[in-house]
Design a protein around this motif. Structure first.
Motif, PDB file in Angstrom:
ATOM      1  N   LYS A 121       0.824  -1.219   0.000  1.00 19.02           N
ATOM      2  CA  LYS A 121       0.000   0.000   0.000  1.00 19.02           C
ATOM      3  C   LYS A 121       0.859   1.270   0.000  1.00 19.02           C
ATOM      4  O   LYS A 121       0.509   2.260  -0.629  1.00 19.02           O
ATOM      5  CB  LYS A 121      -0.927   0.004   1.212  1.00 19.02           C
ATOM      6  N   PHE A 122       1.971   1.250   0.703  1.00 19.30           N
ATOM      7  CA  PHE A 122       2.832   2.422   0.853  1.00 19.30           C
ATOM      8  C   PHE A 122       4.204   2.108   0.255  1.00 19.30           C
ATOM      9  O   PHE A 122       5.014   1.433   0.891  1.00 19.30           O
ATOM     10  CB  PHE A 122       2.988   2.797   2.327  1.00 19.30           C
ATOM     11  N   GLN A 123       4.465   2.615  -0.929  1.00 17.52           N
ATOM     12  CA  GLN A 123       5.734   2.333  -1.593  1.00 17.52           C
ATOM     13  C   GLN A 123       6.670   3.528  -1.474  1.00 17.52           C
ATOM     14  O   GLN A 123       6.365   4.610  -1.966  1.00 17.52           O
ATOM     15  CB  GLN A 123       5.487   1.968  -3.056  1.00 17.52           C
ATOM     16  N   ASN A 124       7.788   3.302  -0.781  1.00 20.30           N
ATOM     17  CA  ASN A 124       8.801   4.342  -0.561  1.00 20.30           C
ATOM     18  C   ASN A 124       8.196   5.633  -0.016  1.00 20.30           C
ATOM     19  O   ASN A 124       8.568   6.722  -0.435  1.00 20.30           O
ATOM     20  CB  ASN A 124       9.587   4.625  -1.839  1.00 20.30           C
ATOM     21  N   LEU A 125       7.275   5.507   0.916  1.00 19.25           N
ATOM     22  CA  LEU A 125       6.606   6.668   1.500  1.00 19.25           C
ATOM     23  C   LEU A 125       7.438   7.212   2.658  1.00 19.25           C
ATOM     24  O   LEU A 125       7.744   6.489   3.607  1.00 19.25           O
ATOM     25  CB  LEU A 125       5.216   6.293   1.996  1.00 19.25           C
ATOM     26  N   LYS A 126       7.814   8.494   2.572  1.00 19.46           N
ATOM     27  CA  LYS A 126       8.573   9.141   3.641  1.00 19.46           C
ATOM     28  C   LYS A 126       7.609   9.685   4.688  1.00 19.46           C
ATOM     29  O   LYS A 126       6.593  10.290   4.356  1.00 19.46           O
ATOM     30  CB  LYS A 126       9.408  10.298   3.099  1.00 19.46           C
ATOM     31  N   ILE A 127       7.972   9.471   5.936  1.00 17.18           N
ATOM     32  CA  ILE A 127       7.235  10.077   7.044  1.00 17.18           C
ATOM     33  C   ILE A 127       8.247  10.775   7.944  1.00 17.18           C
ATOM     34  O   ILE A 127       9.398  10.370   8.031  1.00 17.18           O
ATOM     35  CB  ILE A 127       6.390   9.061   7.839  1.00 17.18           C
ATOM     36  N   PHE A 128       7.804  11.839   8.589  1.00 17.66           N
ATOM     37  CA  PHE A 128       8.657  12.637   9.460  1.00 17.66           C
ATOM     38  C   PHE A 128       8.178  12.456  10.897  1.00 17.66           C
ATOM     39  O   PHE A 128       7.059  12.825  11.228  1.00 17.66           O
ATOM     40  CB  PHE A 128       8.637  14.103   9.043  1.00 17.66           C
ATOM     41  N   TYR A 129       9.038  11.878  11.714  1.00 14.81           N
ATOM     42  CA  TYR A 129       8.704  11.548  13.096  1.00 14.81           C
ATOM     43  C   TYR A 129       9.115  12.676  14.034  1.00 14.81           C
ATOM     44  O   TYR A 129      10.249  13.142  13.998  1.00 14.81           O
ATOM     45  CB  TYR A 129       9.414  10.258  13.493  1.00 14.81           C
ATOM     46  N   ASN A 130       8.164  13.116  14.861  1.00 13.37           N
ATOM     47  CA  ASN A 130       8.438  14.126  15.883  1.00 13.37           C
ATOM     48  C   ASN A 130       8.601  13.388  17.203  1.00 13.37           C
ATOM     49  O   ASN A 130       7.614  12.987  17.815  1.00 13.37           O
ATOM     50  CB  ASN A 130       7.286  15.129  15.948  1.00 13.37           C
ATOM     51  N   GLU A 131       9.858  13.189  17.627  1.00 18.03           N
ATOM     52  CA  GLU A 131      10.088  12.378  18.817  1.00 18.03           C
ATOM     53  C   GLU A 131       9.585  13.051  20.093  1.00 18.03           C
ATOM     54  O   GLU A 131       9.234  12.367  21.048  1.00 18.03           O
ATOM     55  CB  GLU A 131      11.553  11.986  18.952  1.00 18.03           C
TER      56      GLU A 131
ATOM     57  N   ARG B 265       5.928  12.390  19.887  1.00 11.99           N
ATOM     58  CA  ARG B 265       5.720  10.996  19.480  1.00 11.99           C
ATOM     59  C   ARG B 265       4.611  10.883  18.433  1.00 11.99           C
ATOM     60  O   ARG B 265       3.699  10.093  18.539  1.00 11.99           O
ATOM     61  CB  ARG B 265       5.441  10.106  20.691  1.00 11.99           C
ATOM     62  N   THR B 266       4.704  11.734  17.403  1.00 15.13           N
ATOM     63  CA  THR B 266       3.719  11.755  16.321  1.00 15.13           C
ATOM     64  C   THR B 266       4.418  11.728  14.968  1.00 15.13           C
ATOM     65  O   THR B 266       5.615  12.014  14.865  1.00 15.13           O
ATOM     66  CB  THR B 266       2.844  13.024  16.376  1.00 15.13           C
ATOM     67  N   PHE B 267       3.652  11.386  13.952  1.00 14.79           N
ATOM     68  CA  PHE B 267       4.118  11.507  12.578  1.00 14.79           C
ATOM     69  C   PHE B 267       2.918  11.781  11.689  1.00 14.79           C
ATOM     70  O   PHE B 267       1.781  11.486  12.046  1.00 14.79           O
ATOM     71  CB  PHE B 267       4.873  10.254  12.104  1.00 14.79           C
ATOM     72  N   LYS B 268       3.183  12.382  10.536  1.00 16.28           N
ATOM     73  CA  LYS B 268       2.147  12.632   9.538  1.00 16.28           C
ATOM     74  C   LYS B 268       2.346  11.634   8.410  1.00 16.28           C
ATOM     75  O   LYS B 268       3.466  11.328   8.026  1.00 16.28           O
ATOM     76  CB  LYS B 268       2.239  14.055   8.992  1.00 16.28           C
ATOM     77  N   ILE B 269       1.220  11.138   7.878  1.00 14.06           N
ATOM     78  CA  ILE B 269       1.281  10.175   6.793  1.00 14.06           C
ATOM     79  C   ILE B 269       0.170  10.465   5.800  1.00 14.06           C
ATOM     80  O   ILE B 269      -0.928  10.887   6.195  1.00 14.06           O
ATOM     81  CB  ILE B 269       1.192   8.723   7.324  1.00 14.06           C
ATOM     82  N   ASN B 270       0.453  10.254   4.534  1.00 14.24           N
ATOM     83  CA  ASN B 270      -0.534  10.456   3.476  1.00 14.24           C
ATOM     84  C   ASN B 270      -1.187   9.104   3.165  1.00 14.24           C
ATOM     85  O   ASN B 270      -0.515   8.178   2.722  1.00 14.24           O
ATOM     86  CB  ASN B 270       0.154  11.025   2.231  1.00 14.24           C
ATOM     87  N   ILE B 271      -2.495   9.014   3.403  1.00 11.70           N
ATOM     88  CA  ILE B 271      -3.268   7.799   3.121  1.00 11.70           C
ATOM     89  C   ILE B 271      -4.401   8.186   2.187  1.00 11.70           C
ATOM     90  O   ILE B 271      -5.222   9.041   2.531  1.00 11.70           O
ATOM     91  CB  ILE B 271      -3.842   7.176   4.418  1.00 11.70           C
TER      92      ILE B 271
ATOM     93  N   GLU C 119      -4.934  11.903   1.502  1.00 13.03           N
ATOM     94  CA  GLU C 119      -5.251  12.748   2.660  1.00 13.03           C
ATOM     95  C   GLU C 119      -4.112  12.609   3.670  1.00 13.03           C
ATOM     96  O   GLU C 119      -3.559  11.528   3.838  1.00 13.03           O
ATOM     97  CB  GLU C 119      -6.570  12.322   3.317  1.00 13.03           C
ATOM     98  N   THR C 120      -3.792  13.695   4.376  1.00 13.10           N
ATOM     99  CA  THR C 120      -2.732  13.663   5.371  1.00 13.10           C
ATOM    100  C   THR C 120      -3.337  13.523   6.762  1.00 13.10           C
ATOM    101  O   THR C 120      -4.269  14.248   7.120  1.00 13.10           O
ATOM    102  CB  THR C 120      -1.872  14.939   5.294  1.00 13.10           C
ATOM    103  N   TYR C 121      -2.801  12.584   7.540  1.00 14.33           N
ATOM    104  CA  TYR C 121      -3.287  12.296   8.885  1.00 14.33           C
ATOM    105  C   TYR C 121      -2.127  12.325   9.869  1.00 14.33           C
ATOM    106  O   TYR C 121      -1.004  11.985   9.519  1.00 14.33           O
ATOM    107  CB  TYR C 121      -3.962  10.921   8.936  1.00 14.33           C
ATOM    108  N   VAL C 122      -2.447  12.708  11.101  1.00 13.93           N
ATOM    109  CA  VAL C 122      -1.463  12.701  12.179  1.00 13.93           C
ATOM    110  C   VAL C 122      -1.729  11.480  13.049  1.00 13.93           C
ATOM    111  O   VAL C 122      -2.856  11.253  13.488  1.00 13.93           O
ATOM    112  CB  VAL C 122      -1.559  13.983  13.031  1.00 13.93           C
ATOM    113  N   PHE C 123      -0.675  10.707  13.294  1.00 18.07           N
ATOM    114  CA  PHE C 123      -0.763   9.543  14.171  1.00 18.07           C
ATOM    115  C   PHE C 123       0.098   9.781  15.391  1.00 18.07           C
ATOM    116  O   PHE C 123       1.205  10.298  15.290  1.00 18.07           O
ATOM    117  CB  PHE C 123      -0.290   8.280  13.437  1.00 18.07           C
TER     118      PHE C 123
END
Length: 132
Positions: free
Chosen positions: A91-101, A104-110, A113-117
Motif C-alpha cells: 500500500k505504501f511504496q517508498n513513503l517518507k514520514i517525518f517523526y516528531n520524537e 511521538r507523532t508523525f504525519k502520513i498520506n493515506i 489525505e494527510t493524517y497525524v498519528f
C-alpha cells in the motif's frame, strides 16, 4: 564533639548528599528520556481515523503493519535520518514520514489525505486476523 555539633554536621552532610544526587539526576534524565523515545516504534492511532492502527516493530526486522476495518498491510520501514523514515509495503511504496520524537507523532498520506498519528503504546501491538 557535643550532640549539637554532631547534629549540625549530619544535617549539612544530608543536604550536601541530596544536592549532589539531584545534580546527577538532573544531568542524566534527558539522556535516559532520549533513549526511550528516539526511534519510531510501537503502536500509533489517529483521531481522524479512529479504526486505523499503524504499528512499527523494530525487533521484527523493522516490520511495519497497517490495519483498518477492511484492509491490512505489512511491510518494512527504515530510518533515513534522525527524523525521517521510509515505509515500504504493497500500500505504501517508498513513503517518507517525518517523526516528531518530542510529541511521538508523525504525519502520513493515506489515500491522498494527510493524517497525524500519535503513539498510544511503546509496545508494538500486532493484530492477528487468522482463524487458527
Amino acid at each position: 564533639m557535643d550532640k549539637v555539633e554532631k547534629k549540625k554536621w549530619v544535617d549539612k552532610s544530608m543536604i550536601l548528599l541530596l544536592v549532589l544526587a539531584f545534580i546527577i539526576l538532573a544531568t542524566n534524565v534527558p539522556k535516559i528520556q532520549k533513549s526511550f523515545n528516539s526511534t519510531l516504534k510501537g503502536t500509533y492511532h489517529s483521531k481522524q481515523l479512529p479504526f486505523v492502527t499503524i504499528v512499527f516493530d523494530e525487533e521484527d526486522h523493522h516490520s511495519f503493519y497497517y490495519y483498518n476495518r477492511n484492509e491490512t498491510d505489512k511491510g518494512t520501514y527504515l530510518q533515513e535520518t534522525d527524523k525521517t523514515y521510509v515505509i515500504n509495503s504493497p500500500k505504501f511504496q517508498n513513503l517518507k514520514i517525518f517523526y516528531n520524537e518530542k510529541s511521538r507523532t508523525f504525519k502520513i498520506n493515506i489515500d491522498n489525505e494527510t493524517y497525524v498519528f500519535k503513539q498510544t503504546d511503546s509496545v508494538p501491538t500486532i493484530i492477528n486476523n487468522s482463524n487458527d
